[in-house]
Each structure stands twice: as structure tokens, then as C-alpha cells.
Design a protein around this motif. Structure first.
Motif, PDB file in Angstrom:
ATOM      1  N   LEU A 160       3.241 -22.115  50.173  1.00 52.47           N
ATOM      2  CA  LEU A 160       2.386 -22.247  49.000  1.00 52.47           C
ATOM      3  C   LEU A 160       2.655 -21.025  48.130  1.00 52.47           C
ATOM      4  CD1 LEU A 160       0.175 -23.630  47.364  1.00 52.47           C
ATOM      5  CD2 LEU A 160      -1.513 -22.462  48.811  1.00 52.47           C
ATOM      6  N   ILE A 161       3.272 -21.260  46.986  1.00 57.12           N
ATOM      7  CA  ILE A 161       3.700 -20.171  46.118  1.00 57.12           C
ATOM      8  C   ILE A 161       2.955 -20.290  44.791  1.00 57.12           C
ATOM      9  CG2 ILE A 161       5.685 -19.073  45.009  1.00 57.12           C
ATOM     10  CD1 ILE A 161       7.359 -20.529  47.295  1.00 57.12           C
ATOM     11  N   LEU A 162       2.069 -19.352  44.562  1.00 56.16           N
ATOM     12  CA  LEU A 162       1.219 -19.365  43.375  1.00 56.16           C
ATOM     13  C   LEU A 162       1.307 -18.058  42.589  1.00 56.16           C
ATOM     14  CD1 LEU A 162      -1.925 -20.970  45.043  1.00 56.16           C
ATOM     15  CD2 LEU A 162      -0.375 -22.082  43.429  1.00 56.16           C
ATOM     16  N   TYR A 163       2.332 -17.265  42.814  1.00 60.70           N
ATOM     17  CA  TYR A 163       2.357 -15.966  42.154  1.00 60.70           C
ATOM     18  C   TYR A 163       2.489 -16.097  40.643  1.00 60.70           C
ATOM     19  CZ  TYR A 163       7.529 -15.868  41.783  1.00 60.70           C
ATOM     20  OH  TYR A 163       8.839 -16.128  41.480  1.00 60.70           O
ATOM     21  N   ASN A 164       2.017 -15.060  39.958  1.00 59.58           N
ATOM     22  CA  ASN A 164       2.063 -14.952  38.504  1.00 59.58           C
ATOM     23  C   ASN A 164       1.288 -16.073  37.808  1.00 59.58           C
ATOM     24  OD1 ASN A 164       2.713 -13.590  36.179  1.00 59.58           O
ATOM     25  ND2 ASN A 164       4.705 -14.557  35.952  1.00 59.58           N
ATOM     26  N   ASN A 165       0.019 -16.201  38.210  1.00 60.88           N
ATOM     27  CA  ASN A 165      -0.928 -17.094  37.567  1.00 60.88           C
ATOM     28  C   ASN A 165      -2.164 -16.271  37.221  1.00 60.88           C
ATOM     29  OD1 ASN A 165      -0.161 -20.115  37.471  1.00 60.88           O
ATOM     30  ND2 ASN A 165       0.605 -19.462  39.463  1.00 60.88           N
ATOM     31  N   PHE A 166      -3.317 -16.903  37.066  1.00 60.95           N
ATOM     32  CA  PHE A 166      -4.555 -16.195  36.737  1.00 60.95           C
ATOM     33  C   PHE A 166      -5.652 -16.479  37.756  1.00 60.95           C
ATOM     34  CE2 PHE A 166      -2.287 -16.885  32.720  1.00 60.95           C
ATOM     35  CZ  PHE A 166      -2.146 -15.569  32.316  1.00 60.95           C
ATOM     36  N   ILE A 167      -5.274 -16.744  38.979  1.00 63.07           N
ATOM     37  CA  ILE A 167      -6.225 -17.078  40.040  1.00 63.07           C
ATOM     38  C   ILE A 167      -7.034 -15.836  40.393  1.00 63.07           C
ATOM     39  CG2 ILE A 167      -6.444 -17.856  42.437  1.00 63.07           C
ATOM     40  CD1 ILE A 167      -3.767 -19.424  41.893  1.00 63.07           C
ATOM     41  N   SER A 168      -8.376 -15.990  40.433  1.00 60.88           N
ATOM     42  CA  SER A 168      -9.226 -14.828  40.718  1.00 60.88           C
ATOM     43  C   SER A 168      -9.974 -14.937  42.042  1.00 60.88           C
ATOM     44  CB  SER A 168     -10.232 -14.617  39.579  1.00 60.88           C
ATOM     45  OG  SER A 168     -11.051 -15.754  39.438  1.00 60.88           O
ATOM     46  N   LYS A 169     -10.139 -16.151  42.568  1.00 59.18           N
ATOM     47  CA  LYS A 169     -10.886 -16.342  43.811  1.00 59.18           C
ATOM     48  C   LYS A 169     -10.046 -17.099  44.837  1.00 59.18           C
ATOM     49  CE  LYS A 169     -15.325 -16.517  41.519  1.00 59.18           C
ATOM     50  NZ  LYS A 169     -16.531 -17.295  41.254  1.00 59.18           N
ATOM     51  N   ILE A 170     -10.128 -16.616  46.082  1.00 62.83           N
ATOM     52  CA  ILE A 170      -9.432 -17.276  47.188  1.00 62.83           C
ATOM     53  C   ILE A 170     -10.416 -17.443  48.335  1.00 62.83           C
ATOM     54  CG2 ILE A 170      -7.497 -17.221  48.782  1.00 62.83           C
ATOM     55  CD1 ILE A 170      -6.267 -15.132  46.922  1.00 62.83           C
ATOM     56  N   SER A 185       0.642 -11.047  41.808  1.00 65.60           N
ATOM     57  CA  SER A 185       0.516 -11.069  40.343  1.00 65.60           C
ATOM     58  C   SER A 185      -0.490 -12.097  39.845  1.00 65.60           C
ATOM     59  CB  SER A 185       1.889 -11.296  39.692  1.00 65.60           C
ATOM     60  OG  SER A 185       2.771 -10.255  40.010  1.00 65.60           O
ATOM     61  N   ASN A 186      -1.660 -12.118  40.478  1.00 63.00           N
ATOM     62  CA  ASN A 186      -2.801 -12.899  40.036  1.00 63.00           C
ATOM     63  C   ASN A 186      -3.936 -11.927  39.746  1.00 63.00           C
ATOM     64  OD1 ASN A 186      -2.609 -16.021  40.177  1.00 63.00           O
ATOM     65  ND2 ASN A 186      -1.432 -15.325  41.935  1.00 63.00           N
ATOM     66  N   ALA A 187      -5.072 -12.436  39.327  1.00 61.27           N
ATOM     67  CA  ALA A 187      -6.229 -11.588  39.014  1.00 61.27           C
ATOM     68  C   ALA A 187      -7.276 -11.693  40.117  1.00 61.27           C
ATOM     69  CB  ALA A 187      -6.815 -12.025  37.671  1.00 61.27           C
ATOM     70  N   ILE A 188      -6.849 -11.602  41.375  1.00 66.21           N
ATOM     71  CA  ILE A 188      -7.728 -11.844  42.505  1.00 66.21           C
ATOM     72  C   ILE A 188      -8.776 -10.746  42.642  1.00 66.21           C
ATOM     73  CG2 ILE A 188      -7.830 -12.102  45.013  1.00 66.21           C
ATOM     74  CD1 ILE A 188      -4.921 -13.243  44.741  1.00 66.21           C
ATOM     75  N   SER A 189     -10.053 -11.194  42.665  1.00 64.33           N
ATOM     76  CA  SER A 189     -11.153 -10.260  42.841  1.00 64.33           C
ATOM     77  C   SER A 189     -11.972 -10.597  44.079  1.00 64.33           C
ATOM     78  CB  SER A 189     -12.056 -10.256  41.598  1.00 64.33           C
ATOM     79  OG  SER A 189     -12.592 -11.542  41.385  1.00 64.33           O
ATOM     80  N   GLU A 190     -11.865 -11.816  44.570  1.00 65.17           N
ATOM     81  CA  GLU A 190     -12.618 -12.245  45.759  1.00 65.17           C
ATOM     82  C   GLU A 190     -11.680 -12.902  46.765  1.00 65.17           C
ATOM     83  OE1 GLU A 190     -16.196 -14.514  45.161  1.00 65.17           O
ATOM     84  OE2 GLU A 190     -16.345 -13.737  43.139  1.00 65.17           O
TER      85      GLU A 190
END
Length: 190
Positions: A160-170, A185-190
Motif C-alpha cells: 500500500l503506497i500512499l506517499y506524497n498525499n495529504f493524509i493526516s489520520k491513520i 510525505s503526508n501531513a500525518i498528525s494522528e
């Protein structure tokens, strides 16, 4: 061309590393034809289908698609073979959404939508490929929300390759065969 003849398009390329030759065939359907590998070119345009003779696999490149209506039009045509190895969209700024049900009965082992403008991925967009999908690569898009909650249905997913997006929660996810999860390279905060 006579309608009774099968149109065969052959593209040969040479793999630099192994020095082997691979042949890709795309077959165009004719009325009296028995076996058809790729859908008729007119039915899937602007997508391009390739049949890898050596691997006995179909690949579909829809990089030139203009909108989601084109995707629905293409995938709601009759496909003689509904199992594809790879679906690809590269460098596409026109398509922003992958809607649920767009792929109809068609399944894929790999999906690569890369360096495009996808902002919305509906939770069940790829659900028909739940038992076949090994690689889901959505890197370098504009996805802010990814439906992690449905990944448990993807029993064959290994990458599962999701790098360089704007995902903030996982959320916590459990995928038995997953070997690679790339969220760099996402905006992960959680």
C-alpha cells in the motif's frame, strides 16, 4: 481491413537487464472471432490495453482519461476477460475522483494511479478487486482521506503506497499479508 481477420498489434521491446524479448499483443474483436484478449480499441479509448504473451496477463493504461464519466463508459462495456494484471493512470490532471462501482466486473492485481490529481477515493472504489489486489499505489496525488477501514477486505494486499498525499489520520489497520506501507510525505498528525 477485412472484418473476418483479426487485427493484431504487436509492440516489441527489449528489456535492457535481461536481454530478453517480450511481446505485447492487443486484439481487436471481429464478429466471427472466438477468443479476444483485450476489449475492442473503440470501446476503451483513450485507454490502452496490452496483452503480455510471456506472462499471459492483461494490462490497462488509462493515463489519457478525461473524467470519471469516461471511466464508467469504458468499464461498462463488455469485457471478455475481466481479470487484469495491472491498471495504470500516470500524470493525469483531469481525473480527481475514483467513484464506487466504476470498474464494474473488472478486477486487478495491481492498481497504480501516480502523479495525478486524485482528491477523492470512494471507500469501495476497488472492492471488486478485494481478493485479487496485491499492490495499491496512489502516490503523489492530492488525497486527504483514505478509507483505511475497508482494507481488511483486501486479503491479498501486500503493498500500500500512499506517499506524497495529504493524509493526516491513520487508524490502526490489520492486513495479514501487507509487507509495505509507505505513508511518507503526508501531513500525518494522528
Amino acid at each position: 481491413m477485412d472484418k473476418n481477420h483479426l487485427a493484431i498489434y504487436i509492440i516489441l521491446f527489449f528489456a535492457n537487464k535481461s536481454k530478453t524479448t517480450k511481446a505485447f499483443f492487443a486484439y481487436e474483436e471481429t464478429p466471427d472471432q472466438g477468443i479476444v484478449a483485450c476489449p475492442a480499441i473503440k470501446d476503451i479509448y483513450p485507454c490502452k490495453c496490452k496483452y503480455d504473451l510471456e506472462e499471459d496477463a492483461l494490462d490497462l493504461d488509462c493515463s489519457n482519461i478525461t473524467n470519471e464519466e469516461d471511466l464508467f463508459r469504458i468499464f461498462y462495456n463488455e469485457f471478455h476477460y475481466t481479470t487484469f494484471r495491472r491498471f495504470e493512470i500516470y500524470n493525469n490532471i483531469n481525473l480527481t475522483r475514483i467513484p464506487e462501482g466504476v470498474f464494474d466486473q473488472v478486477t486487478f492485481e495491481e492498481i497504480h494511479i501516480i502523479a495525478s490529481s486524485i482528491t477523492t477515493l470512494e471507500p469501495n472504489a476497488f472492492i471488486n478487486s478485494a481478493s485479487t489486489l496485491n499492490i495499491l499505489n496512489l502516490n503523489t496525488n492530492s488525497i486527504s482521506y483514505f478509507p483505511f477501514e475497508i482494507l481488511g477486505f483486501y486479503e491479498s494486499l501486500e503493498e500500500l503506497i500512499l506517499y506524497n498525499n495529504f493524509i493526516s489520520k491513520i487508524p490502526t489497520i490489520r492486513i495479514p499479508l501487507l509487507r509495505i506501507l509507505d505513508l511518507d510525505s503526508n501531513a500525518i498528525s494522528e
